[in-house]
Design a protein around this motif. Structure first.
Motif, PDB file in Angstrom:
ATOM      1  N   VAL A   1       0.843  -1.198   0.000  1.00 41.24           N
ATOM      2  CA  VAL A   1       0.000   0.000   0.000  1.00 41.24           C
ATOM      3  C   VAL A   1       0.875   1.244   0.000  1.00 41.24           C
ATOM      4  O   VAL A   1       0.645   2.184  -0.770  1.00 41.24           O
ATOM      5  CB  VAL A   1      -0.942   0.012   1.225  1.00 41.24           C
ATOM      6  N   ALA A   2       1.887   1.248   0.845  1.00 42.27           N
ATOM      7  CA  ALA A   2       2.790   2.400   0.913  1.00 42.27           C
ATOM      8  C   ALA A   2       3.534   2.588  -0.397  1.00 42.27           C
ATOM      9  O   ALA A   2       3.729   3.723  -0.856  1.00 42.27           O
ATOM     10  CB  ALA A   2       3.775   2.215   2.067  1.00 42.27           C
ATOM     11  N   ALA A   3       3.960   1.496  -1.024  1.00 41.84           N
ATOM     12  CA  ALA A   3       4.687   1.595  -2.288  1.00 41.84           C
ATOM     13  C   ALA A   3       3.795   2.173  -3.388  1.00 41.84           C
ATOM     14  O   ALA A   3       4.275   2.925  -4.244  1.00 41.84           O
ATOM     15  CB  ALA A   3       5.214   0.223  -2.690  1.00 41.84           C
ATOM     16  N   LYS A   4       2.489   1.834  -3.372  1.00 44.73           N
ATOM     17  CA  LYS A   4       1.566   2.385  -4.375  1.00 44.73           C
ATOM     18  C   LYS A   4       1.342   3.874  -4.155  1.00 44.73           C
ATOM     19  O   LYS A   4       1.177   4.630  -5.097  1.00 44.73           O
ATOM     20  CB  LYS A   4       0.223   1.667  -4.302  1.00 44.73           C
ATOM     21  N   GLU A   5       1.320   4.285  -2.901  1.00 41.61           N
ATOM     22  CA  GLU A   5       1.011   5.671  -2.565  1.00 41.61           C
ATOM     23  C   GLU A   5       2.212   6.608  -2.685  1.00 41.61           C
ATOM     24  O   GLU A   5       2.051   7.783  -2.939  1.00 41.61           O
ATOM     25  CB  GLU A   5       0.443   5.752  -1.146  1.00 41.61           C
ATOM     26  N   SER A   6       3.392   6.065  -2.460  1.00 43.43           N
ATOM     27  CA  SER A   6       4.563   6.942  -2.431  1.00 43.43           C
ATOM     28  C   SER A   6       5.780   6.232  -3.007  1.00 43.43           C
ATOM     29  O   SER A   6       6.099   5.107  -2.631  1.00 43.43           O
ATOM     30  CB  SER A   6       4.839   7.356  -0.980  1.00 43.43           C
TER      31      SER A   6
END
Length: 123
Positions: A73-78
């Protein structure tokens, strides 16, 4: 007199049968509850002391959300989170949970629900 005794004996026999059937149902329910308790015991052991206290002492219901893929999720967002997620996964997880808490709180308020959204436990 003999007829009255036979009627009372029959009523007592029917009552005894009914009570025996109720006892069997209660024993079956108790066995089921004990098996369920044994299955839940490892999960209860995993709970932190704060959540365990909340579940046993409070009359509140607790809704638990576990994010299974916080690094994705973090990789998709940032882009930064995607690159440095392996270096500081605990920091990334904490931030994803914080943002999820904020999103839940905001969304629930939009539906007229007054929530108390907290993060418990974690490392």
């Amino acid at each position: 007199m003999l007829l009255t005794a036979i009627i009372l004996l029959a009523i007592n026999l029917l009552l005894l049968c009914w009570l025996a059937i109720r006892q069997m149902h209660a024993q079956r329910a108790l066995r089921t509850l004990r098996m369920d308790t044994q299955e839940l015991a490892p999960l209860h052991a995993e709970l932190g002391p704060q959540l365990r206290k909340e579940l046993t002492e409070a009359r509140n219901r607790v809704l638990s959300v576990e994010i299974l893929n916080p690094l994705e999720v973090a990789a998709k967002e940032s882009w930064v989170a995607g690159q440095f997620g392996a270096l500081a996964p605990a920091l990334i997880r904490r931030e994803v949970y914080r943002q999820a808490r904020d999103i839940l709180e905001t969304q629930l308020r939009e539906y007229g629900i007054e929530p108390r959204v907290r993060l418990l436990g974690g490392r």
